[in-house]
Design a protein around this motif. Sequence first.
Motif, PDB file in Angstrom:
ATOM      1  N   ARG A   4      66.513  70.061 -71.337  1.00  0.00           N
ATOM      2  CA  ARG A   4      66.579  71.513 -71.348  1.00  0.00           C
ATOM      3  C   ARG A   4      65.339  72.085 -70.676  1.00  0.00           C
ATOM      4  NH1 ARG A   4      69.083  75.452 -74.640  1.00  0.00           N
ATOM      5  NH2 ARG A   4      70.068  73.756 -75.797  1.00  0.00           N
ATOM      6  N   THR A 175      73.790  72.763 -65.922  1.00  0.00           N
ATOM      7  CA  THR A 175      74.752  73.688 -66.500  1.00  0.00           C
ATOM      8  C   THR A 175      74.021  74.671 -67.412  1.00  0.00           C
ATOM      9  OG1 THR A 175      76.966  73.860 -67.465  1.00  0.00           O
ATOM     10  CG2 THR A 175      75.420  72.348 -68.541  1.00  0.00           C
ATOM     11  N   PRO A 177      73.110  76.499 -70.981  1.00  0.00           N
ATOM     12  CA  PRO A 177      73.024  76.123 -72.396  1.00  0.00           C
ATOM     13  C   PRO A 177      73.868  77.024 -73.295  1.00  0.00           C
ATOM     14  CG  PRO A 177      71.024  77.268 -71.721  1.00  0.00           C
ATOM     15  CD  PRO A 177      71.827  77.027 -70.472  1.00  0.00           C
ATOM     16  N   GLU A 182      78.823  73.804 -70.891  1.00  0.00           N
ATOM     17  CA  GLU A 182      77.973  72.747 -71.446  1.00  0.00           C
ATOM     18  C   GLU A 182      78.807  71.800 -72.313  1.00  0.00           C
ATOM     19  OE1 GLU A 182      74.240  71.913 -74.514  1.00  0.00           O
ATOM     20  OE2 GLU A 182      74.871  73.975 -74.118  1.00  0.00           O
ATOM     21  N   VAL A 202      72.296  65.660 -68.000  1.00  0.00           N
ATOM     22  CA  VAL A 202      72.701  67.059 -68.098  1.00  0.00           C
ATOM     23  C   VAL A 202      71.443  67.915 -68.249  1.00  0.00           C
ATOM     24  CG1 VAL A 202      74.098  68.749 -69.339  1.00  0.00           C
ATOM     25  CG2 VAL A 202      74.877  66.375 -69.167  1.00  0.00           C
ATOM     26  N   LEU A 204      69.788  71.661 -68.555  1.00  0.00           N
ATOM     27  CA  LEU A 204      70.149  73.009 -68.986  1.00  0.00           C
ATOM     28  C   LEU A 204      69.141  74.033 -68.487  1.00  0.00           C
ATOM     29  CD1 LEU A 204      71.169  72.220 -72.680  1.00  0.00           C
ATOM     30  CD2 LEU A 204      72.637  72.297 -70.647  1.00  0.00           C
TER      31      LEU A 204
END
Length: 310
Positions: A4, A175, A177, A182, A202, A204
């Motif tokens: 993230r 993508t 959050p 997501e 992945v 965020l």
Amino acid sequence: MLSRTRLLAPVFFATLLVAAGASATTQFDLSPQQSGRVRADKDDALVRSIPKDFHFVDDGVFTVAVAPSGVPPIASYATDAATVIGADPDIAQLVADKIGRPLKLVAVAWEDWPLGLVSGKFDAVISNVGVTEERKLKYDFSSYRQGLHGFYVRKDSPIQKIAEPKDIAGLKIITDPGTIQEKIIVEWDRRNQEAGLKPAEVILFDDEAASSLALRSGRADAVFSVNAVQSYQAAVTGETRLVGTVNAGWPLTTDVGVVTRRGSGIADVVTAALNEAIKDGKYKQVLDKWNLGPEAIPQSRTNPPGLPKY
């Protein structure tokens, strides 16, 4: 793997569009005048089909609520920072034209449209509202567009297609959050790992500006986000391209619909107006104008199946 990054850069996307100003003004009309807005002809049969007991909010006009976002193409503010423009306002114009009424757009905050509709402040809501079974308990819908998320890569990327979970194995995917997209990408990655494929990373980001910068700088292989916004950005900058779409309701499908008061009787009229616009080509012109052709539907339906309540 899930990482993230919180980069709050609310003015970056606007700066990006200014930097690409020449192509933006060539491809998209962001002026308040909207001289090129697609218009439709009045349909007398549709006018006669409006239920006698349906009362428009304002005599002689079609009042539609829309919640402008910060960026085109669905609904945003024009260069005067006051006039609402975009694909949804243009769809509203087609419906208004078909039923023979001038369009009155009312800009509202997203969270305010449900109460405003029920309390009679406007006749309809045309603001990228997805059809769900829970919403159908309170409102009627007339479908007018697919709800899509898109995979976008750099223009020079070797990736040609992302259509199913195996296609993201081993890739770095950006993508948003806390969103449906997501959930989809995390589930795709889970299925891949169960099948023995390489995990995806992945990443965020909190806004389109940060994710765009990360993709263009090579820190990720693809962005998976709302197709409309990514499509507009791709057309403006010429730096990214679409390699696949996924319905927002995956593994089911869902459409976006015009919202009207439940049982008011106007939904079937709106649906018919949309189908006339699909038939005469005006609908396609609107979507193509805003680079949303992939989101077209072949037919509008009143209260189509929506996403189930979980």
